[in-house]
Scaffold this active site. Sequence first.
Site, PDB file in Angstrom:
ATOM      1  N   ARG A  33       0.972  -1.123   0.191  1.00 62.83           N
ATOM      2  CA  ARG A  33      -0.066   0.055   0.092  1.00 62.83           C
ATOM      3  C   ARG A  33       0.898   1.124  -0.093  1.00 62.83           C
ATOM      4  NH1 ARG A  33      -3.303  -3.547  -0.314  1.00 62.83           N
ATOM      5  NH2 ARG A  33      -4.632  -4.442   1.373  1.00 62.83           N
ATOM      6  N   GLU A 177     -13.318 -14.434  10.109  1.00 62.04           N
ATOM      7  CA  GLU A 177     -13.712 -14.189   8.806  1.00 62.04           C
ATOM      8  C   GLU A 177     -13.295 -14.999   7.766  1.00 62.04           C
ATOM      9  OE1 GLU A 177     -10.607 -11.126   7.993  1.00 62.04           O
ATOM     10  OE2 GLU A 177     -11.683 -10.488   6.131  1.00 62.04           O
ATOM     11  N   LYS A 219     -17.276 -11.859  10.276  1.00 63.92           N
ATOM     12  CA  LYS A 219     -16.572 -10.819   9.397  1.00 63.92           C
ATOM     13  C   LYS A 219     -16.679 -11.523   8.099  1.00 63.92           C
ATOM     14  CE  LYS A 219     -12.928  -7.910   8.003  1.00 63.92           C
ATOM     15  NZ  LYS A 219     -12.024  -6.838   8.392  1.00 63.92           N
ATOM     16  N   SER A 261     -14.168  -5.023   2.681  1.00 60.39           N
ATOM     17  CA  SER A 261     -14.492  -4.247   1.546  1.00 60.39           C
ATOM     18  C   SER A 261     -13.653  -5.032   0.388  1.00 60.39           C
ATOM     19  CB  SER A 261     -13.952  -2.827   1.548  1.00 60.39           C
ATOM     20  OG  SER A 261     -12.708  -2.826   1.643  1.00 60.39           O
ATOM     21  N   GLY A 263     -11.886  -5.059  -1.981  1.00 60.58           N
ATOM     22  CA  GLY A 263     -11.561  -4.535  -3.190  1.00 60.58           C
ATOM     23  C   GLY A 263     -12.534  -3.906  -4.023  1.00 60.58           C
TER      24      GLY A 263
END
Length: 334
Positions: A33, A177, A219, A261, A263
């Site tokens: 990132r 998740e 999640k 989210s 992507g």
Amino acid sequence: MSIEQLAETAQAMVAPGKGIIAIDESTGTIGKRFASVGLENTEENRRAYREMLLTTPKLNEHISGAILYDETIRQSTKDGVPFAKYMADHGIIPGIKVDKGAHALAGCPGELVTEGLDGLRERLQEYYKLGARFAKWRAVINIGESIPSGTCIESNAHALARYAALCQECGLVPMVEPEVIMDGDHDIETCYEVTEATLRSLFDALYQQNVLLEGTILKASMVISGKGCEEQADVEEVAESTVMCLKSTVPAILPGVVFLSGGQTDEQSTAHLDAMNQMGNLPWPLSFSYGRAMQQAALKLWAKDTKANIAKAQQTVYDRAKENGLAAQGKWNG
Ligand code: 13P
């Protein structure tokens, strides 16, 4: 740890109009990132970036908790206040990512299983002492030619359930998740089938391992078209498919479901969440636990000037939290 305390934490995580900010990128992932905005991946840059996010003024109006990475929970603000203490003092529940990443699953080409169970009890005990009150473990389910296999779905569900049981023993709310990945040219119906099978297997495994659902948060990934699919499902279809899939697999006693989210653009992630909540008549609160969709605007601004742009970057964090907080109540006005 009593189930009442776990349930209280879980309910606070999904309090009306509030969601989670995920800032638990591993050193490698945050490096990617940072590279995308020309920042060097140093420990000080990672610390300063997380400080900018966590000290956003009035963050707790729309954010109940934040998920940290192992390095981050050991770091402090520039004034020497440990991040976990700063958060607790400002009404944000500290969370921690505890898995050790997704690795190739033997005998199953193209599929992954999440590792990190060895020594997990001791790590969870330490994280509790450091202030964490919930923990996240992410499983990765890829969609492709003849995958996912039952072996992949079940291996990941088993690991998620083992981790969740250990979390509860150590006083942490497990945020389980199972991420069905958006990459691929599959359609939304395929995503629905895979998500349904994944969630069924997960809740079976949680039951087998005596995990108390009252003290657990799911999640989830949304039921959505693959990124490369030519016919992209619209907002209503994503919302309806996701809610139907969750209703048919997730017990009503669960305190809440938050979404990653994965992507999606900022706007898509907010619009989808809002559309689901507008449907009403849901057994659990549906909220957010976004990483990229909470951070990407702030990262771009901060990277341009890591000192002068702090307030501007924090404003975008606040704005994204507010929009998603409204979407969590079906009150977002796109
Ligand atoms: P994204 O919202 O960027 O998918 O990240 C959320 C997360 O924590 C994935 O594990």
